[in-house]
Motif scaffolding. Structure first.
Motif, mmCIF file in Angstrom:
data_model
loop_
_atom_site.group_PDB
_atom_site.id
_atom_site.type_symbol
_atom_site.label_atom_id
_atom_site.label_comp_id
_atom_site.label_asym_id
_atom_site.label_seq_id
_atom_site.Cartn_x
_atom_site.Cartn_y
_atom_site.Cartn_z
ATOM 1 N N GLU A 38 -37.672 -96.881 81.957
ATOM 2 C CA GLU A 38 -37.635 -97.140 83.393
ATOM 3 C C GLU A 38 -37.813 -98.629 83.655
ATOM 4 O O GLU A 38 -38.398 -99.356 82.850
ATOM 5 C CB GLU A 38 -38.727 -96.344 84.123
ATOM 6 N N ASP A 39 -37.327 -99.071 84.831
ATOM 7 C CA ASP A 39 -37.348 -100.476 85.204
ATOM 8 C C ASP A 39 -38.731 -100.854 85.750
ATOM 9 O O ASP A 39 -39.056 -100.546 86.898
ATOM 10 C CB ASP A 39 -36.286 -100.764 86.264
ATOM 11 N N GLN A 40 -39.514 -101.529 84.936
ATOM 12 C CA GLN A 40 -40.807 -102.034 85.392
ATOM 13 C C GLN A 40 -40.697 -103.483 85.862
ATOM 14 O O GLN A 40 -41.666 -104.061 86.333
ATOM 15 C CB GLN A 40 -41.828 -101.900 84.270
ATOM 16 N N THR A 48 -39.244 -98.105 91.000
ATOM 17 C CA THR A 48 -39.325 -97.356 89.750
ATOM 18 C C THR A 48 -40.659 -97.430 89.016
ATOM 19 O O THR A 48 -40.931 -96.577 88.174
ATOM 20 C CB THR A 48 -38.217 -97.801 88.781
ATOM 21 N N LYS A 51 -42.427 -94.275 89.184
ATOM 22 C CA LYS A 51 -41.966 -93.205 88.296
ATOM 23 C C LYS A 51 -42.770 -93.204 87.000
ATOM 24 O O LYS A 51 -43.184 -92.149 86.509
ATOM 25 C CB LYS A 51 -40.478 -93.366 87.984
ATOM 26 N N SER A 82 -34.130 -103.374 84.610
ATOM 27 C CA SER A 82 -32.956 -103.257 85.488
ATOM 28 C C SER A 82 -31.703 -103.794 84.813
ATOM 29 O O SER A 82 -30.821 -104.372 85.458
ATOM 30 C CB SER A 82 -33.196 -103.976 86.823
ATOM 31 N N PHE A 107 -32.861 -95.342 86.781
ATOM 32 C CA PHE A 107 -32.878 -95.363 88.242
ATOM 33 C C PHE A 107 -31.459 -95.359 88.789
ATOM 34 O O PHE A 107 -31.033 -94.395 89.415
ATOM 35 C CB PHE A 107 -33.650 -96.589 88.744
ATOM 36 N N ASN A 130 -33.915 -88.809 89.496
ATOM 37 C CA ASN A 130 -33.508 -89.700 90.567
ATOM 38 C C ASN A 130 -32.513 -89.043 91.509
ATOM 39 O O ASN A 130 -31.629 -88.314 91.077
ATOM 40 C CB ASN A 130 -32.850 -90.954 89.984
ATOM 41 N N GLN A 256 -37.067 -94.203 98.468
ATOM 42 C CA GLN A 256 -37.130 -94.910 97.193
ATOM 43 C C GLN A 256 -37.854 -96.250 97.331
ATOM 44 O O GLN A 256 -38.871 -96.478 96.684
ATOM 45 C CB GLN A 256 -35.716 -95.133 96.645
ATOM 46 N N GLU A 306 -39.018 -90.633 93.982
ATOM 47 C CA GLU A 306 -38.752 -90.644 92.546
ATOM 48 C C GLU A 306 -40.020 -90.446 91.724
ATOM 49 O O GLU A 306 -39.973 -89.935 90.608
ATOM 50 C CB GLU A 306 -38.043 -91.938 92.155
ATOM 51 N N SER A 310 -40.401 -87.361 89.066
ATOM 52 C CA SER A 310 -40.806 -87.592 87.682
ATOM 53 C C SER A 310 -42.033 -86.769 87.312
ATOM 54 O O SER A 310 -42.134 -86.246 86.192
ATOM 55 C CB SER A 310 -41.084 -89.083 87.467
#
Length: 414
Positions: A38-40, A48, A51, A82, A107, A130, A256, A306, A310
């Protein structure tokens, strides 16, 4: 941010609450390994990070309660930043090197379509938790997010009845925005309306003066906004500054990126969003989930749709493994799904997996943003099923096309 999260190119060490939960199990069994991609960081991180935290919360609860089929749960977390190439790199890594049993990943739809062929090739199992444009028919994918027949088939007719039948769409220029706009176009036509205009905006664009002018000239009754990411979210403040003052409809905003919290009122005033969960949902189950989430992550700015998708996904996975006698094999889990009763009482309400599409039923909340950016719910639709794929010809209990379909390109019915 929790100590469990680690940025960069290496997996997260299991420290903090998750390690404590696992240590209480005193189990000799090997752990069940869950990859989390996932995009941290990057353009989508706002939506995200929650999530990842929700997965950590569910894992902590599950481990403290005895694990999954008596086995502790171990998280292997990577920050995909991302970046679609990182999704591809890390998907190969978690499936081939880390030997995870299941992956929760992605995402944007572009990220999902970047890694999905790798999951297919390596015969893995991935949860996509998502909201998206729909259409993926693939035995290697389980989708817990809402899809167009759940969001647009409720939202667009409601908006047309309330505000009028002249509609303008602005959408992110990739498969999510393009396919979602196709759904909007078809539903508007089916309900006797017309498209006043339609624009597709490249990801990363943050200047919208021409778009605002185009909308002003078209004079629609309302605007459907299908914009994605931090840059495109700039539209709302720019439209408010130009006194556009048109009702808005969306399947992605608020639920979101919690723009109603991030931006000053009244930039999102009179926006209507169909979402299966946001933290303002006022039910005992939602309040309980929110309080547990905030207890573990007190600095979380917002508990979004999201995050809930999750969280419930991990409990669904637990149910499937335990009902399969402890097996994590994809074929064994799919036999459980085929029974048609993989369900749970989630923070949003009861949810169930559809065996034909491996997508999920949802409670759909129509969230309205007020002038002060407060949220109200003028309409709630219970138990909206993900019917389109199955009706169109996708049946994963019989066949596996590993494909994504659209209204203009449906499955070939046998």
């Amino acid at each position: 941010m929790s100590g469990v999260l680690m940025r960069g190119l290496r997996a997260a060490a299991l420290t903090g609450p998750l390690m404590l939960g696992a240590s209480q199990l005193a189990l000799a069994a090997d752990p069940i390994k869950l990859g989390v991609l996932e995009d941290q960081s990057g353009d989508f991180a706002v939506a995200t990070i929650g999530k990842v935290h929700a997965i950590q919360l569910a894992a902590d609860e599950i481990n403290k309660a005895g694990g999954i089929a008596g086995r502790p749960l171990e998280l292997v977390i990577y920050d995909t930043q991302s970046d679609n190439t990182r999704y591809q790199e890390f998907m190969r890594r978690v499936l081939q090197r880390d030997k995870v049993d299941v992956v929760f990943a992605g995402f944007s739809s572009a990220s999902r379509e970047a890694y999905r062929p790798i999951v297919d090739q390596l015969d893995g199992l991935a949860f996509y938790n998502n909201q998206y444009e729909g259409g993926v028919c693939d035995t290697h994918m389980i989708v817990t997010g809402a899809v167009p027949e759940q969001q647009f088939s409720t939202l667009i007719p409601w908006m047309m009845e309330k505000y009028g039948k002249n509609v303008y769409t602005i959408a992110a220029d990739y498969n999510f925005g393009q396919i979602s706009a196709e759904w909007v176009r078809n539903i508007v036509k089916d309900n006797g309306g017309k498209m006043a205009g339609e624009e597709f905006v490249p990801l990363g664009v943050s200047q919208f003066s021409q778009t605002v002018q185009n909308i002003q000239n078209a004079k629609p009754d309302f605007v459907v906004t299908l914009l994605v990411g931090t840059a495109q979210a700039s539209y709302y403040e720019q439209a408010a500054a130009a006194n556009l003052n048109l009702p808005m409809a969306s399947s992605v905003n608020v639920g979101q990126g919690y723009e109603h919290k991030r931006f000053k009122p009244p930039s999102l005033a009179n926006m209507y969003v169909t979402t299966n969960y946001i933290e303002e949902v006022d039910s005992p189950a939602s309040k309980d989930f929110y309080s547990r989430f905030k207890a573990m992550f007190p600095d979380e700015p917002y508990v979004n749709q999201e995050a809930e998708n999750s969280y419930l996904a991990l409990y669904l996975y637990k149910q499937m493994v335990e009902r399969s006698g402890g097996s994590t094999r994809r074929d064994d889990l799919r036999k459980v799904i085929a029974q048609g009763d993989v369900c749970m009482d989630a923070p949003e309400g009861k949810v169930c997996l559809d065996p034909k599409s491996q997508h999920m039923s949802h409670t759909i909340y129509l969230a309205r943003v007020g002038e002060d950016h407060s949220i109200s719910f003028p309409k709630v639709w219970a138990d909206i099923k993900p019917y389109w794929l199955g009706d169109a010809g996708c049946d994963l209990t019989k066949d596996n096309p590993n494909a994504q379909y659209t209204p203009s390109n449906p499955p070939a019915k046998s």
